[in-house]
Scaffold this motif. Structure first.
Motif, PDB file in Angstrom:
ATOM      1  N   LEU A 177       0.832  -1.207   0.000  1.00 60.29           N
ATOM      2  CA  LEU A 177       0.000   0.000   0.000  1.00 60.29           C
ATOM      3  C   LEU A 177       0.866   1.256   0.000  1.00 60.29           C
ATOM      4  N   LEU A 178       1.868   1.282   0.853  1.00 54.34           N
ATOM      5  CA  LEU A 178       2.724   2.467   0.945  1.00 54.34           C
ATOM      6  C   LEU A 178       3.546   2.686  -0.324  1.00 54.34           C
ATOM      7  N   ILE A 185      15.444  12.693 -17.298  1.00 62.47           N
ATOM      8  CA  ILE A 185      14.416  13.352 -16.483  1.00 62.47           C
ATOM      9  C   ILE A 185      13.855  12.386 -15.455  1.00 62.47           C
ATOM     10  N   ARG A 186      13.712  11.115 -15.820  1.00 65.74           N
ATOM     11  CA  ARG A 186      13.234  10.128 -14.852  1.00 65.74           C
ATOM     12  C   ARG A 186      14.238   9.992 -13.703  1.00 65.74           C
ATOM     13  N   ARG A 187      15.525   9.944 -14.012  1.00 60.80           N
ATOM     14  CA  ARG A 187      16.561   9.851 -12.975  1.00 60.80           C
ATOM     15  C   ARG A 187      16.556  11.114 -12.112  1.00 60.80           C
ATOM     16  N   GLU A 188      16.424  12.259 -12.754  1.00 60.16           N
ATOM     17  CA  GLU A 188      16.355  13.535 -12.031  1.00 60.16           C
ATOM     18  C   GLU A 188      15.148  13.555 -11.096  1.00 60.16           C
ATOM     19  N   THR A 189      14.022  13.051 -11.572  1.00 60.92           N
ATOM     20  CA  THR A 189      12.818  12.989 -10.747  1.00 60.92           C
ATOM     21  C   THR A 189      13.020  12.035  -9.579  1.00 60.92           C
ATOM     22  N   TYR A 190      13.593  10.882  -9.856  1.00 62.02           N
ATOM     23  CA  TYR A 190      13.833   9.900  -8.797  1.00 62.02           C
ATOM     24  C   TYR A 190      14.773  10.453  -7.729  1.00 62.02           C
ATOM     25  N   ASN A 191      15.843  11.113  -8.162  1.00 59.22           N
ATOM     26  CA  ASN A 191      16.803  11.669  -7.207  1.00 59.22           C
ATOM     27  C   ASN A 191      16.203  12.787  -6.358  1.00 59.22           C
ATOM     28  N   GLY A 192      15.276  13.532  -6.916  1.00 58.81           N
ATOM     29  CA  GLY A 192      14.663  14.630  -6.179  1.00 58.81           C
ATOM     30  C   GLY A 192      13.322  14.302  -5.550  1.00 58.81           C
ATOM     31  N   TYR A 193      12.894  13.050  -5.688  1.00 63.85           N
ATOM     32  CA  TYR A 193      11.571  12.662  -5.203  1.00 63.85           C
ATOM     33  C   TYR A 193      11.570  12.521  -3.688  1.00 63.85           C
ATOM     34  N   THR A 194      10.560  13.063  -3.070  1.00 65.76           N
ATOM     35  CA  THR A 194      10.366  12.858  -1.636  1.00 65.76           C
ATOM     36  C   THR A 194       9.101  12.035  -1.460  1.00 65.76           C
ATOM     37  N   TRP A 195       9.185  11.026  -0.618  1.00 67.30           N
ATOM     38  CA  TRP A 195       8.051  10.140  -0.383  1.00 67.30           C
ATOM     39  C   TRP A 195       6.907  10.939   0.204  1.00 67.30           C
ATOM     40  N   GLN A 196       5.732  10.664  -0.286  1.00 63.83           N
ATOM     41  CA  GLN A 196       4.557  11.406   0.148  1.00 63.83           C
ATOM     42  C   GLN A 196       3.340  10.494   0.128  1.00 63.83           C
ATOM     43  N   VAL A 197       2.389  10.809   0.961  1.00 65.11           N
ATOM     44  CA  VAL A 197       1.135  10.070   0.971  1.00 65.11           C
ATOM     45  C   VAL A 197       0.029  11.077   0.700  1.00 65.11           C
ATOM     46  N   LEU A 198      -0.472  11.040  -0.523  1.00 62.67           N
ATOM     47  CA  LEU A 198      -1.558  11.927  -0.915  1.00 62.67           C
ATOM     48  C   LEU A 198      -2.875  11.198  -0.683  1.00 62.67           C
ATOM     49  N   LEU A 199      -3.865  11.922  -0.261  1.00 63.01           N
ATOM     50  CA  LEU A 199      -5.165  11.294  -0.030  1.00 63.01           C
ATOM     51  C   LEU A 199      -6.161  11.749  -1.099  1.00 63.01           C
ATOM     52  N   ALA A 200      -5.947  11.233  -2.261  1.00 64.48           N
ATOM     53  CA  ALA A 200      -6.844  11.484  -3.380  1.00 64.48           C
ATOM     54  C   ALA A 200      -7.359  10.123  -3.842  1.00 64.48           C
ATOM     55  N   PRO A 201      -8.542  10.072  -4.425  1.00 68.01           N
ATOM     56  CA  PRO A 201      -9.111   8.776  -4.817  1.00 68.01           C
ATOM     57  C   PRO A 201      -8.204   7.940  -5.710  1.00 68.01           C
ATOM     58  N   ASP A 202      -7.548   8.559  -6.699  1.00 69.10           N
ATOM     59  CA  ASP A 202      -6.690   7.770  -7.575  1.00 69.10           C
ATOM     60  C   ASP A 202      -5.452   7.257  -6.842  1.00 69.10           C
ATOM     61  N   VAL A 203      -4.942   8.027  -5.897  1.00 69.34           N
ATOM     62  CA  VAL A 203      -3.790   7.584  -5.112  1.00 69.34           C
ATOM     63  C   VAL A 203      -4.172   6.407  -4.227  1.00 69.34           C
ATOM     64  N   TRP A 234      -4.477   3.354  -6.395  1.00 70.12           N
ATOM     65  CA  TRP A 234      -3.145   2.828  -6.718  1.00 70.12           C
ATOM     66  C   TRP A 234      -2.589   2.032  -5.538  1.00 70.12           C
ATOM     67  N   GLY A 235      -2.707   2.595  -4.350  1.00 67.52           N
ATOM     68  CA  GLY A 235      -2.179   1.929  -3.163  1.00 67.52           C
ATOM     69  C   GLY A 235      -2.822   0.579  -2.923  1.00 67.52           C
TER      70      GLY A 235
END
Length: 174
Positions: A15-16, A116-134, A137-138
């Motif tokens: 889920l996470l 750009i994918r590598r750049e996104t991955y390197n700068g990505y911070t884990w987050q938990v959004l509470l939206a229906p699609d999220v 997905w979980g």
């Protein structure tokens, strides 16, 4: 009892991880858009020059630069062409991210710009959004991970026991 807790931990882990997918896709989309805006800004002056002198044909401007006697202009022809190629590649990336959720996910998984994918991955911070699609997905990722691991263990147990079932003990409950 321990097996039930392990299943819960497995489901929660899935889920996470699953709720990270829409956040990553969103961050990737924002980076593509930012790079596209930057590339369009960089080529803007050359587009204006092409519009003024070559009826908007940037390729004609590049050819004009290449046919110049000046080596600086010939080198700039390559630079302009690189900018134009990058802008077109980013436009294709951006268009690939405009479809429904499954098309965006597939695009990021299979056709994303590696830098750009590598750049996104390197700068990505884990987050938990509470939206229906999220949340969807979980839950889907959690169920798939749990199903995959459970199937793996059942298959492994079946192989270890030679395909035999455990004998059922007949109990007399009188």
């Amino acid at each position: 009892m321990l097996r039930s807790y392990l299943r819960l931990v497995l489901f929660t882990t899935g889920l996470l991880f699953g709720v990270q997918v829409p956040g990553f896709i969103s961050d990737y989309s924002k980076r593509v858009e930012a790079h596209l805006i930057e590339a369009q800004q960089a080529i803007k002056g050359f587009n204006a020059t092409a519009q003024q002198f070559f009826k908007g044909d940037v390729q004609a401007l590049i050819q004009h630069y290449r046919s110049s006697e000046d080596p600086v202009f010939r080198q700039d022809a390559n630079n302009i062409e690189n900018l134009l190629t990058r802008t077109h590649a980013l436009e294709r990336q951006w268009l690939g991210l405009q479809g429904p959720w499954y098309a965006r996910a597939w695009h990021v998984a299979t056709k994303a710009d590696p830098d750009i994918r590598r750049e996104t991955y390197n700068g990505y911070t884990w987050q938990v959004l509470l939206a229906p699609d999220v949340i969807a997905w979980g839950i889907v990722c959690a169920l798939l991970l749990a199903l995959l691991i459970e199937t793996l263990f059942v298959a492994l147990a079946w192989v270890i026991h030679g395909g035999r079932r455990k004998p059922q003990i007949d109990r007399d409950w009188r």
